[in-house]
Design a protein around this motif. Sequence first.
Motif, PDB file in Angstrom:
ATOM      1  N   LYS A 195       3.095  -1.228  -4.703  1.00  0.00           N
ATOM      2  CA  LYS A 195       3.973  -1.752  -5.743  1.00  0.00           C
ATOM      3  C   LYS A 195       5.285  -0.976  -5.726  1.00  0.00           C
ATOM      4  CE  LYS A 195       0.555  -3.525  -9.040  1.00  0.00           C
ATOM      5  NZ  LYS A 195       0.070  -3.476 -10.447  1.00  0.00           N
ATOM      6  N   THR A 196       6.390  -1.713  -5.738  1.00  0.00           N
ATOM      7  CA  THR A 196       7.708  -1.074  -5.676  1.00  0.00           C
ATOM      8  C   THR A 196       7.945  -0.164  -6.872  1.00  0.00           C
ATOM      9  OG1 THR A 196       8.586  -2.994  -4.482  1.00  0.00           O
ATOM     10  CG2 THR A 196      10.182  -1.499  -5.481  1.00  0.00           C
ATOM     11  N   SER A 197       7.513  -0.606  -8.047  1.00  0.00           N
ATOM     12  CA  SER A 197       7.734   0.189  -9.263  1.00  0.00           C
ATOM     13  C   SER A 197       7.016   1.531  -9.181  1.00  0.00           C
ATOM     14  CB  SER A 197       7.267  -0.585 -10.497  1.00  0.00           C
ATOM     15  OG  SER A 197       5.897  -0.953 -10.376  1.00  0.00           O
ATOM     16  N   LEU A 198       5.762   1.514  -8.717  1.00  0.00           N
ATOM     17  CA  LEU A 198       5.007   2.759  -8.570  1.00  0.00           C
ATOM     18  C   LEU A 198       5.606   3.633  -7.478  1.00  0.00           C
ATOM     19  CD1 LEU A 198       1.275   1.601  -8.871  1.00  0.00           C
ATOM     20  CD2 LEU A 198       2.567   2.989 -10.493  1.00  0.00           C
ATOM     21  N   PHE A 199       6.007   2.999  -6.388  1.00  0.00           N
ATOM     22  CA  PHE A 199       6.626   3.746  -5.288  1.00  0.00           C
ATOM     23  C   PHE A 199       7.865   4.487  -5.773  1.00  0.00           C
ATOM     24  CE2 PHE A 199       9.991   3.797  -2.039  1.00  0.00           C
ATOM     25  CZ  PHE A 199       9.392   4.631  -1.107  1.00  0.00           C
ATOM     26  N   ASN A 200       8.754   3.787  -6.465  1.00  0.00           N
ATOM     27  CA  ASN A 200       9.977   4.416  -6.965  1.00  0.00           C
ATOM     28  C   ASN A 200       9.674   5.520  -7.966  1.00  0.00           C
ATOM     29  OD1 ASN A 200      11.751   2.828  -5.455  1.00  0.00           O
ATOM     30  ND2 ASN A 200      11.822   1.222  -7.006  1.00  0.00           N
ATOM     31  N   ALA A 201       8.685   5.285  -8.831  1.00  0.00           N
ATOM     32  CA  ALA A 201       8.337   6.259  -9.867  1.00  0.00           C
ATOM     33  C   ALA A 201       7.833   7.565  -9.266  1.00  0.00           C
ATOM     34  CB  ALA A 201       7.288   5.671 -10.803  1.00  0.00           C
ATOM     35  N   ILE A 202       7.170   7.487  -8.124  1.00  0.00           N
ATOM     36  CA  ILE A 202       6.627   8.678  -7.480  1.00  0.00           C
ATOM     37  C   ILE A 202       7.590   9.258  -6.453  1.00  0.00           C
ATOM     38  CG2 ILE A 202       4.801   9.533  -5.938  1.00  0.00           C
ATOM     39  CD1 ILE A 202       2.888   7.629  -7.344  1.00  0.00           C
ATOM     40  N   ALA A 203       8.184   8.412  -5.624  1.00  0.00           N
ATOM     41  CA  ALA A 203       9.006   8.888  -4.510  1.00  0.00           C
ATOM     42  C   ALA A 203      10.309   9.535  -4.960  1.00  0.00           C
ATOM     43  CB  ALA A 203       9.304   7.727  -3.559  1.00  0.00           C
ATOM     44  N   ILE A 204      10.969   8.951  -5.942  1.00  0.00           N
ATOM     45  CA  ILE A 204      12.294   9.453  -6.337  1.00  0.00           C
ATOM     46  C   ILE A 204      12.239  10.896  -6.861  1.00  0.00           C
ATOM     47  CG2 ILE A 204      14.220   9.138  -7.945  1.00  0.00           C
ATOM     48  CD1 ILE A 204      13.802   6.100  -7.616  1.00  0.00           C
ATOM     49  N   PRO A 205      11.337  11.220  -7.791  1.00  0.00           N
ATOM     50  CA  PRO A 205      11.314  12.613  -8.294  1.00  0.00           C
ATOM     51  C   PRO A 205      10.420  13.541  -7.475  1.00  0.00           C
ATOM     52  CG  PRO A 205       9.800  11.298  -9.578  1.00  0.00           C
ATOM     53  CD  PRO A 205      10.415  10.354  -8.562  1.00  0.00           C
TER      54      PRO A 205
END
Length: 277
Positions: A195-205
């Motif tokens: 899921k893109t939302s989960l990916f961004n939530a984990i990968a960015i920070p």
Amino acid sequence: MINMIKADFFRILKGKAIYMIFLVVIILGIVSAVGISAGHIGISTSSNIDVNDAEFMKKLSAAKTLKDVRNVMKSGGEFPLDKDVIGQNINLYYLFIVVVVIILCVDFSNKSIKNTLSSAITRKKYYYFKTITIFAICTVLVLFNTYFFYFLNILINGKGFSSSLLDVTKLTIIQLPLIYGIISLLICFVFVLKKTSLFNAIAIPFIMAVQLLVIGITSLFRLDASWFYNYEFQFALSKLSSSIDSSYIIKCSLLGLFYIVLFNVIGYYSFKNTEIK
């Protein structure tokens, strides 16, 4: 298979995101060259600027215009600014995230991956060619960042603040195993999370969160953190940009290769054994 690769590159070139990525690299390069200082995201790592020089830092903080900043930076003596910029390639991590989203996350978000796999494309081939495509684009991004800044720096600051073309090429190459390792981690995140939302939530920070967590734990329990400051992604890239220790270079290269194998094995088997809805 060729059609899938063509479709990926067509989608990349048709969209605006890839051009924004290179625009960000250009802007960061200009800011670093004009300010004679490599910008960084996250914890500050080593550079050719001596932050312990109280007189120099006082002059720098008192500078009111860009011209004043440049004069202060030049008063500290010439140094290879391009090496500092290469040492801050942690900045590219956040651009790699965008590349991974364009190439991979979109397929999960719009459900096109199911149609792709229902054709003659196997999961193994899909994973392999998506990974190669992401690696290729990120490699171009790394090389563009190195050589764009190298020539821009010479143009703005002169050769006194520059290394040789061979040196910056070598430094970039020895960083690649670790860079490919962190890209493999991002690819792994996508296939595990889907899921893109989960990916961004984990990968960015992720990078900064790990740094703060490890530093907090080692400080609280007074643990030896030398391993962290040697091999954590941001610190390792910085040290590799100035290290002439061949044993350290080999260790970082092996660590990068380990990450590549580990994260791609996890990513592939997660993808292979999970139902795609």
